[in-house]
Design a protein around this motif. Sequence first.
Motif, PDB file in Angstrom:
ATOM      1  N   HIS A 467     -71.300 -40.411  44.486  1.00 43.61           N
ATOM      2  CA  HIS A 467     -71.697 -40.861  43.143  1.00 43.61           C
ATOM      3  C   HIS A 467     -72.812 -41.882  43.312  1.00 43.61           C
ATOM      4  O   HIS A 467     -72.618 -42.932  43.938  1.00 43.61           O
ATOM      5  CB  HIS A 467     -70.499 -41.473  42.429  1.00 43.61           C
ATOM      6  CG  HIS A 467     -70.762 -41.835  41.006  1.00 43.61           C
ATOM      7  ND1 HIS A 467     -71.257 -43.064  40.627  1.00 43.61           N
ATOM      8  CD2 HIS A 467     -70.616 -41.120  39.857  1.00 43.61           C
ATOM      9  CE1 HIS A 467     -71.383 -43.100  39.316  1.00 43.61           C
ATOM     10  NE2 HIS A 467     -71.010 -41.927  38.824  1.00 43.61           N
ATOM     11  N   THR A 468     -74.001 -41.598  42.764  1.00 44.04           N
ATOM     12  CA  THR A 468     -75.184 -42.403  43.054  1.00 44.04           C
ATOM     13  C   THR A 468     -75.049 -43.847  42.604  1.00 44.04           C
ATOM     14  O   THR A 468     -75.335 -44.780  43.370  1.00 44.04           O
ATOM     15  CB  THR A 468     -76.426 -41.769  42.402  1.00 44.04           C
ATOM     16  OG1 THR A 468     -76.562 -40.427  42.865  1.00 44.04           O
ATOM     17  CG2 THR A 468     -77.684 -42.550  42.750  1.00 44.04           C
ATOM     18  N   ASP A 469     -74.632 -44.061  41.395  1.00 48.98           N
ATOM     19  CA  ASP A 469     -74.608 -45.421  40.848  1.00 48.98           C
ATOM     20  C   ASP A 469     -73.611 -46.323  41.566  1.00 48.98           C
ATOM     21  O   ASP A 469     -73.891 -47.508  41.813  1.00 48.98           O
ATOM     22  CB  ASP A 469     -74.289 -45.381  39.357  1.00 48.98           C
ATOM     23  CG  ASP A 469     -75.403 -44.729  38.552  1.00 48.98           C
ATOM     24  OD1 ASP A 469     -76.533 -44.661  39.064  1.00 48.98           O
ATOM     25  OD2 ASP A 469     -75.131 -44.269  37.419  1.00 48.98           O
ATOM     26  N   SER A 470     -72.441 -45.799  41.891  1.00 53.73           N
ATOM     27  CA  SER A 470     -71.406 -46.617  42.536  1.00 53.73           C
ATOM     28  C   SER A 470     -71.367 -46.463  44.047  1.00 53.73           C
ATOM     29  O   SER A 470     -70.629 -47.175  44.722  1.00 53.73           O
ATOM     30  CB  SER A 470     -70.034 -46.261  41.968  1.00 53.73           C
ATOM     31  OG  SER A 470     -69.701 -44.913  42.297  1.00 53.73           O
ATOM     32  N   ASN A 471     -72.146 -45.514  44.575  1.00 55.08           N
ATOM     33  CA  ASN A 471     -72.149 -45.203  46.008  1.00 55.08           C
ATOM     34  C   ASN A 471     -70.753 -44.830  46.526  1.00 55.08           C
ATOM     35  O   ASN A 471     -70.400 -45.100  47.682  1.00 55.08           O
ATOM     36  CB  ASN A 471     -72.704 -46.389  46.806  1.00 55.08           C
ATOM     37  CG  ASN A 471     -73.223 -45.969  48.176  1.00 55.08           C
ATOM     38  OD1 ASN A 471     -73.762 -44.865  48.328  1.00 55.08           O
ATOM     39  ND2 ASN A 471     -73.043 -46.821  49.177  1.00 55.08           N
ATOM     40  N   THR A 472     -69.951 -44.210  45.633  1.00 54.40           N
ATOM     41  CA  THR A 472     -68.593 -43.791  45.993  1.00 54.40           C
ATOM     42  C   THR A 472     -68.605 -42.366  46.511  1.00 54.40           C
ATOM     43  O   THR A 472     -69.229 -41.480  45.902  1.00 54.40           O
ATOM     44  CB  THR A 472     -67.666 -43.872  44.760  1.00 54.40           C
ATOM     45  OG1 THR A 472     -67.688 -45.209  44.264  1.00 54.40           O
ATOM     46  CG2 THR A 472     -66.242 -43.480  45.119  1.00 54.40           C
ATOM     47  N   VAL A 473     -67.908 -42.156  47.625  1.00 58.94           N
ATOM     48  CA  VAL A 473     -67.778 -40.798  48.167  1.00 58.94           C
ATOM     49  C   VAL A 473     -66.702 -40.060  47.368  1.00 58.94           C
ATOM     50  O   VAL A 473     -65.527 -40.425  47.401  1.00 58.94           O
ATOM     51  CB  VAL A 473     -67.410 -40.838  49.656  1.00 58.94           C
ATOM     52  CG1 VAL A 473     -67.206 -39.410  50.179  1.00 58.94           C
ATOM     53  CG2 VAL A 473     -68.495 -41.536  50.460  1.00 58.94           C
ATOM     54  N   LEU A 474     -67.084 -39.022  46.649  1.00 56.70           N
ATOM     55  CA  LEU A 474     -66.154 -38.267  45.802  1.00 56.70           C
ATOM     56  C   LEU A 474     -65.493 -37.110  46.548  1.00 56.70           C
ATOM     57  O   LEU A 474     -64.391 -36.700  46.187  1.00 56.70           O
ATOM     58  CB  LEU A 474     -66.893 -37.731  44.571  1.00 56.70           C
ATOM     59  CG  LEU A 474     -67.580 -38.780  43.689  1.00 56.70           C
ATOM     60  CD1 LEU A 474     -68.271 -38.111  42.522  1.00 56.70           C
ATOM     61  CD2 LEU A 474     -66.568 -39.815  43.211  1.00 56.70           C
ATOM     62  N   GLY A 475     -66.150 -36.596  47.534  1.00 56.95           N
ATOM     63  CA  GLY A 475     -65.578 -35.509  48.320  1.00 56.95           C
ATOM     64  C   GLY A 475     -66.282 -35.410  49.661  1.00 56.95           C
ATOM     65  O   GLY A 475     -67.488 -35.670  49.760  1.00 56.95           O
TER      66      GLY A 475
END
Length: 566
Positions: A467-475
Amino acid sequence: MRCCACLFQQSLQCSPSKMAAGESNSRSSCLNLSNPGPLGNAQANSGVHSAPAGNAASASAAGRLNRTTGSTNPQPGLDSDVVVRATPNTEHQSRQAASQSAAAAAPASSAAAGAGASGEAPGSSASNMTAASSACSADTAAISSSSSSLPGSPASVLVYREPVYNWQATKSTVKERFALAVGSAVFDAMFNGGMATTSTEIELPDVEPAAFLALLKFLYSDEVQIGPETVMTTLYTAKKYAVPALEAHCVEFLKKNLRADNAFMLLTQARLFDEPQLASLCLENIDKNTADALAAEGFTDVDLDTLVAVLERDTLGVREVRLFGAAVRWAEAETQRQQLQPTPENKRRVLGKALGLIRFPLMTIEEFAAGPAQSGILTDREVVSLFLHFTVNPKPHVEFIDRPRCCLRGKECSITRFGQVESRWGYSGTSDRIRFSVNRRIFVVGFGLYGSIHGPTDYQVNIQIIHTDSNTVLGQNDTGFSCDGTANTFRVMFKEPVEILPSVNYIACATLKGPDSHYGTKGMRKVTHEAPATGTKTCFTFCYAAGNNNGTSVEDGQIPEVIFYT
């Protein structure tokens, strides 16, 4: 006491000679004593009403008796407003009826006094006959006195009454009459707490009054009265009394009002009432809207068996770490219901077999370390074995399911963003990255990657969606693939589908370890996929991902394909 209708039928049996003698002119129609309707109203009457005089005396005596004994159930039509006429052929019977009524109404003190004067015991036949004779003589004198006061008819008393409103006459069918009756205040009183009568209390069925009233209305008027507050109790009542048509209406109502925020509640009810079709629809809704359904307030109220039925499914559309968080919330609510302290041990205890259905191996090591590993719900041995599963190759066996969930239905789709394939693309540990967004919600299940230009080769690869904005790895997935040396693409799949929302920026990332590969050129900024069956269009927009991206861009590089479901 005989009613005036009985006396009137006897008067019709008089001989033709009496009719010829002109006695028929003293007869008039009897008071129409039709049965009361459901609301207690008698049939309407108009004009002058008549009944035998003897019966009027009986009615008068009966009225006194009712007041004496406290009766609250007088017969309709027998009151002071009734027109009374005496006829010669019923006079004797009227006197007998009046004497019997008077005897019944005589005070006990009079009977005792009569018995004392004659030397007989109270209640003996002689004393009773004396009392009856006295009452008969008194009533006969009263009748004669009142009759003689009317000119032209020495044996008649005329009294007029207002016509009674006949609510039934305004409706032409039984269905209409019953529908009106069911909607009346009387029925509302009966089915909201019971309605007292002279001798008994109406016994209500063991169901909600409003639901039973809806059942009656449906049975007798075909009208369906259900709403969000009453549909479940009405469904229960329809099942209890075997009314499948009303049951079908309830189920159809629930289907039309099924949403993510009530899917778990309706699933519990569907399982309780053995409605497999409704239960299946609830589960499908939960599959498609798993995150919203888990966030709903009613989720924590479900029973353990319902929770297990959901966690067993391979088709849930949510990341496993969110399933674990939802299960912990449910466990906290369940410990309160069981009046237990919400300790990790008690949470594990109430979860029971549901804990084993959480697929911890599908989490990332970061997700597992930040959540389940520190929750205290898992044992130390389970935590160690799962950390080894995340970090060691070959991966050791764990007690939890590692089979990916797939919430997707329909056909697999893919788009290709390059128009041409070229050779040599090298790797030095840096990730190839490209930013993208879509116009509608999809689930990405994998990428297509280029393989070696040197013939058949194996690659190690880590793929991610961030996720670009949060830099969270979604998968993500650490895996490998084999190529055959051609310019084709090779599939690399995620452990579970990754939900992609419309108009949100994501980064597709692939880190390869292996020899030089093919790469794509003549890239397109926008790529549209159109579903052949429905014509639905899914539009991808690609952008340059800032930072170290191993040279991949919109125009050139790796990650030529995105594989997805809609």
